[in-house]
Design a protein around this motif. Structure first.
Motif, PDB file in Angstrom:
ATOM      1  N   GLN A 126      -5.966  -4.951 -10.425  1.00 39.83           N
ATOM      2  CA  GLN A 126      -4.927  -4.143 -10.222  1.00 39.83           C
ATOM      3  C   GLN A 126      -4.128  -4.562  -9.029  1.00 39.83           C
ATOM      4  N   SER A 127      -4.674  -5.042  -8.047  1.00 39.64           N
ATOM      5  CA  SER A 127      -3.897  -5.550  -6.981  1.00 39.64           C
ATOM      6  C   SER A 127      -3.398  -6.998  -7.421  1.00 39.64           C
ATOM      7  N   LEU A 128      -2.206  -7.496  -6.563  1.00 36.26           N
ATOM      8  CA  LEU A 128      -1.607  -8.739  -6.926  1.00 36.26           C
ATOM      9  C   LEU A 128      -2.449  -9.897  -6.439  1.00 36.26           C
ATOM     10  N   PRO A 129      -2.463 -10.999  -7.373  1.00 33.82           N
ATOM     11  CA  PRO A 129      -2.993 -12.198  -7.070  1.00 33.82           C
ATOM     12  C   PRO A 129      -3.119 -12.740  -5.630  1.00 33.82           C
ATOM     13  N   LEU A 130      -2.164 -12.548  -5.030  1.00 37.21           N
ATOM     14  CA  LEU A 130      -1.944 -13.271  -3.590  1.00 37.21           C
ATOM     15  C   LEU A 130      -2.683 -12.527  -2.508  1.00 37.21           C
ATOM     16  N   ALA A 131      -3.019 -11.108  -2.653  1.00 28.71           N
ATOM     17  CA  ALA A 131      -3.825 -10.362  -2.136  1.00 28.71           C
ATOM     18  C   ALA A 131      -5.477 -10.404  -2.440  1.00 28.71           C
ATOM     19  N   THR A 132      -5.474 -10.659  -3.441  1.00 25.35           N
ATOM     20  CA  THR A 132      -7.129 -10.767  -4.088  1.00 25.35           C
ATOM     21  C   THR A 132      -7.646 -12.340  -4.255  1.00 25.35           C
ATOM     22  N   GLY A 133      -6.684 -13.468  -4.184  1.00 21.72           N
ATOM     23  CA  GLY A 133      -7.009 -14.648  -4.516  1.00 21.72           C
ATOM     24  C   GLY A 133      -8.432 -15.021  -3.669  1.00 21.72           C
ATOM     25  N   ASN A 134      -8.212 -14.741  -2.484  1.00 21.73           N
ATOM     26  CA  ASN A 134      -9.484 -14.855  -1.590  1.00 21.73           C
ATOM     27  C   ASN A 134     -10.068 -13.801  -0.847  1.00 21.73           C
ATOM     28  N   LEU A 135     -10.497 -12.915  -1.613  1.00 18.03           N
ATOM     29  CA  LEU A 135     -10.941 -11.480  -1.099  1.00 18.03           C
ATOM     30  C   LEU A 135     -12.290 -11.253  -1.529  1.00 18.03           C
ATOM     31  N   LYS A 151     -14.768   2.787 -10.733  1.00 15.59           N
ATOM     32  CA  LYS A 151     -13.298   2.592 -11.284  1.00 15.59           C
ATOM     33  C   LYS A 151     -12.461   3.542 -10.233  1.00 15.59           C
ATOM     34  N   ARG A 152     -12.823   4.649 -10.359  1.00 21.70           N
ATOM     35  CA  ARG A 152     -11.733   5.394  -9.372  1.00 21.70           C
ATOM     36  C   ARG A 152     -11.697   5.163  -7.760  1.00 21.70           C
ATOM     37  N   THR A 153     -12.889   4.679  -7.571  1.00 22.32           N
ATOM     38  CA  THR A 153     -12.974   4.043  -6.191  1.00 22.32           C
ATOM     39  C   THR A 153     -12.143   2.944  -6.011  1.00 22.32           C
ATOM     40  N   GLY A 154     -12.359   1.863  -6.911  1.00 19.20           N
ATOM     41  CA  GLY A 154     -11.571   0.621  -7.030  1.00 19.20           C
ATOM     42  C   GLY A 154     -10.053   0.985  -7.010  1.00 19.20           C
ATOM     43  N   GLN A 155      -9.586   2.084  -7.842  1.00 16.35           N
ATOM     44  CA  GLN A 155      -8.148   2.280  -7.958  1.00 16.35           C
ATOM     45  C   GLN A 155      -7.718   2.617  -6.700  1.00 16.35           C
ATOM     46  N   VAL A 156      -8.303   3.104  -5.723  1.00 18.72           N
ATOM     47  CA  VAL A 156      -7.959   3.615  -4.361  1.00 18.72           C
ATOM     48  C   VAL A 156      -8.061   2.219  -3.677  1.00 18.72           C
ATOM     49  N   ILE A 157      -8.938   1.510  -3.440  1.00 15.92           N
ATOM     50  CA  ILE A 157      -9.158   0.100  -2.633  1.00 15.92           C
ATOM     51  C   ILE A 157      -7.968  -0.679  -3.086  1.00 15.92           C
ATOM     52  N   ALA A 158      -7.617  -0.693  -4.337  1.00 14.17           N
ATOM     53  CA  ALA A 158      -6.806  -1.883  -4.827  1.00 14.17           C
ATOM     54  C   ALA A 158      -5.493  -1.471  -4.199  1.00 14.17           C
ATOM     55  N   GLY A 159      -5.047  -0.284  -3.874  1.00 13.29           N
ATOM     56  CA  GLY A 159      -4.001   0.144  -3.239  1.00 13.29           C
ATOM     57  C   GLY A 159      -4.066  -0.154  -1.618  1.00 13.29           C
ATOM     58  N   LEU A 160      -5.007   0.053  -1.129  1.00 17.49           N
ATOM     59  CA  LEU A 160      -5.249  -0.445   0.153  1.00 17.49           C
ATOM     60  C   LEU A 160      -5.266  -1.944   0.373  1.00 17.49           C
ATOM     61  N   VAL A 161      -5.799  -2.730  -0.553  1.00 19.53           N
ATOM     62  CA  VAL A 161      -5.577  -3.877  -0.573  1.00 19.53           C
ATOM     63  C   VAL A 161      -4.252  -4.411  -0.565  1.00 19.53           C
ATOM     64  N   SER A 162      -3.337  -3.781  -1.505  1.00 18.79           N
ATOM     65  CA  SER A 162      -2.073  -4.214  -1.562  1.00 18.79           C
ATOM     66  C   SER A 162      -1.312  -3.931  -0.256  1.00 18.79           C
ATOM     67  N   PHE A 163      -1.703  -2.686   0.291  1.00 16.59           N
ATOM     68  CA  PHE A 163      -0.994  -2.376   1.423  1.00 16.59           C
ATOM     69  C   PHE A 163      -1.421  -3.265   2.540  1.00 16.59           C
ATOM     70  N   PHE A 164      -2.416  -3.448   2.804  1.00 16.86           N
ATOM     71  CA  PHE A 164      -3.214  -3.870   4.140  1.00 16.86           C
ATOM     72  C   PHE A 164      -3.721  -5.500   3.856  1.00 16.86           C
ATOM     73  N   ASN A 165      -3.707  -6.119   3.137  1.00 21.98           N
ATOM     74  CA  ASN A 165      -3.927  -7.384   2.671  1.00 21.98           C
ATOM     75  C   ASN A 165      -5.225  -7.654   3.827  1.00 21.98           C
ATOM     76  N   PRO A 166      -6.318  -7.331   3.374  1.00 21.68           N
ATOM     77  CA  PRO A 166      -7.473  -7.517   4.383  1.00 21.68           C
ATOM     78  C   PRO A 166      -8.176  -9.132   3.887  1.00 21.68           C
ATOM     79  N   GLY A 167      -8.878  -9.361   4.556  1.00 20.05           N
ATOM     80  CA  GLY A 167      -9.810 -10.678   4.535  1.00 20.05           C
ATOM     81  C   GLY A 167     -11.010 -10.420   3.707  1.00 20.05           C
ATOM     82  N   LEU A 168     -11.564  -9.097   3.860  1.00 17.20           N
ATOM     83  CA  LEU A 168     -12.600  -8.847   3.256  1.00 17.20           C
ATOM     84  C   LEU A 168     -12.910  -7.420   3.144  1.00 17.20           C
ATOM     85  N   VAL A 169     -13.670  -6.932   1.965  1.00 19.74           N
ATOM     86  CA  VAL A 169     -13.758  -5.441   1.754  1.00 19.74           C
ATOM     87  C   VAL A 169     -15.409  -5.328   1.765  1.00 19.74           C
TER      88      VAL A 169
END
Lengths: 396, 396
Positions: B359-368, B317-335
């Motif tokens: 935690q991240s917005l759907p647009l960034a996680t919709g296909n992640l 959960k703690r790791t996911g909190q940080v990754i969620a922020g990175l996903v919002s910032f960076f909008n990667p195609g894969l983690v």
């Protein structure tokens, strides 16, 4: 009226055009110092550009000893349009090919009116701008909107504060209306490009441009290019979590940065301070105007109101917490703070700096300027002109 | 023994070599389908590569109708060395030019012994590897170290867990010792390159590779290339703040991700659980072995110990909190989630996914996709071979 602007025939010509855009008139000799081309190849490509009319002669250069070199410059008749659509206002500007602003207009606008009404208003304003500047045509237009954009198609995607815009073909529609090449991007990306072209990030290759306005976003420049992410939502830092159990955000999650700071949160907190009696200065302003704005908080702080000052410092601290994480992750060379809330003044910047320098590791902050943007309200329109000029000055 | 490996003469030859590295033996016709070269230009460049010995003939291709095309392949005699120095172990591997592993060895090592002792040990291990695989020479070596690296010079910079290494000229020293081109990088960057070359991120252009080991770091790939940041410290996510008032971290700040999770934090928490009686399973293991490891937590959870399971879920959960922020910032195609702690199994991954998708917005996680790395212990050495092969297969 349809533009028939010539395009460079190859990568060498594209490079020469961008150099002339960024450096202004140059002698052939000086241009030769900037590119790795043989003397004959350089002369050939410049002659080709002169034939297309994209470049024009500009007299003789000052002597560097020996035969005097001829100056060339980019065609002074080229015109680019920058449009920066915000949540509550729009800026339009026309530039020449060196991206100097020849005219700028702004007016209030409500993005929630939807794309049809908004573009009717924007095109009317562009018409006034064209008249005021005697602009006959545009050679390209760059348009910013306050939400994520699928960049190749130029369509907004699920923009939270833009109801009715998702999937609207902005690029296609505006290409039709304006009769010139059009690119559409997120407004924060254009702000970053503007600061890179003509502001504090001039020639920066790896930097972040944090926009503090009604909402909060971040333009990311990597290796000189804007990083948009795979779905165009990169830089959406307003919804990075600051505290897991923080206040509820409009997005449905808890503890997002925008739940703490940004224009909306600031007005909410200032109003609460005014009503609770914690800030006499804000209470007076609320009583006389009926509502508060970020400018009221700024003015109250300047008048020595400690509660208002506390709001600014606290907002800077929360923003700094998020930026510190981004600095650890991304290791940029520069952080630019821009957007309407920078009107809150130096206390905001100082508070952000304290947090970032204290929280990120020394290796990442040892040589990391955190500075205010320089272009203010025109950052976005300059960025729009830069974006479309990069496109027009690419091989067809 | 000094390598005299030929280098490609131009960008076309470099591209052809990388294609043959990544695709294996190809007919001339199939290669022509991959590059935009005229038939005669392609034939010319391949003939030049055949002359240098970097490419060799490989018989006739299967017919596609018409005259049969000749196969070519990259010289099977080329050898690359990958070295992955961790905090407590080292992996070395030799590959061919298609980056298949021909031999792999690993042994414990203490990076705190300093560069001189460590490289003595590493070179001895490389000697054994060379003997076991009958490798006469290396055409290049890629070396990973567990800290930030100034990439062009190949020197570690202020690496927190590597006392005595700051400024040590690893690249220069190893170029001397090995007699071949050497590049040095952060170990997490090599892991990302390994997964991109031969693992779950095969051909990925915009992805994050999060390494969960003794510490926590992140490899960032943008547009196919590793993003190292202006001082080589990009991806240092172990010190992103999860909670402002969290526990003190070894770095001096409070609430960093590594203060909550990572091998060190996990052992600390597991030991506390064992001593306090909250986990009978961990208490038994502590009593019999005298100390606990992440593997003990994994085994205890598998045996149904709810306290151990809780530690894994909480860490995820703690790791996911940080990754969620990175996903919002960076909008990667894969983690990609990789590193030793992935041995904690599916509960860890499930917990990270729940947090990021929520935690991240759907647009960034919709296909992640958020997936485990595939290469395990050899990700770093494959990444090292990939890194140096990119260099060797570049124009000189």
């Amino acid at each position: 009226m349809r533009s028939t602007t010539a395009r460079p025939a190859n990568a060498h010509q594209a490079r020469l055009l961008r150099l002339l855009r960024d450096l202004g008139p140059q002698s052939r000799v000086a241009l030769g110092d900037q590119v790795e081309l043989s003397r004959s190849k350089l002369a050939f490509e410049i002659d080709r550009l002169l034939e297309t009319g994209l470049v024009v002669p500009d007299g003789l250069a000052a002597s560097r000893g020996g035969r005097r070199s001829h100056n060339v410059r980019i065609a002074p008749s080229l015109r680019f349009l920058g449009v920066d659509i915000g949540a509550t206002s729009v800026d339009v500007a026309v530039t020449n090919a060196e991206l100097d602003i020849l005219g700028h207009m702004a007016e209030p606008l409500d993005v929630r009116d939807g794309p049809v009404a908004v573009f009717e208003q924007v095109l009317a304003l562009v018409g006034k701008l064209r008249e005021a500047t005697s602009t006959e045509h545009f050679d390209g237009a760059g348009i910013g909107v306050p939400g994520p954009v699928r960049f190749p198609e130029g369509t907004p995607v699920a923009p939270p504060i833009m109801p009715g815009w998702s999937g609207f073909p902005v690029r296609e529609a505006m290409t039709q209306e304006l009769g010139c090449p059009v690119l559409v991007d997120n407004d924060v990306n254009l702000m970053a490009l503007g600061e890179q072209q003509a502001g504090v990030a001039r020639s920066g290759r790896d930097f972040l441009c944090v926009k503090l306005g009604t909402g909060i976003g971040c333009g990311i420049v990597v290796g000189g290019e804007v990083h948009r992410g795979v779905t165009g939502s990169a830089g959406d830092i307003g919804h990075i979590q600051v505290e897991p159990d923080g206040p509820r955000c409009a997005c449905g999650n808890t503890g997002c940065l925008e739940a703490y700071f940004g224009g909306n949160a600031l007005v909410r907190d200032a109003t609460a301070f005014a009503r609770s009696g914690r800030s006499p200065e804000l209470a007076g302003r609320l009583a006389s105007a009926g509502r508060l704005t970020p400018e009221d908080v700024s003015a109250a702080a300047a008048a020595g109101d400690t509660a208002a000052l506390g709001l600014i410092r606290w907002g800077g601290k929360r923003t700094g917490q998020v930026i510190a994480g981004l600095v650890s992750f991304f290791n940029p060379g520069l952080v630019v703070i821009a957007g309407g809330l920078t009107g809150l003044g130096h206390n905001l910047l100082a508070s952000i700096r304290t947090q970032v320098y204290g929280q990120s590791l020394p290796l990442a902050t040892g040589n990391l300027p955190i500075v205010l943007g320089e272009l203010g309200q025109v950052a976005g329109v300059v960025g729009g002109a830069r974006l479309i000029s990069d496109h027009v000055f690419s091989p067809a």
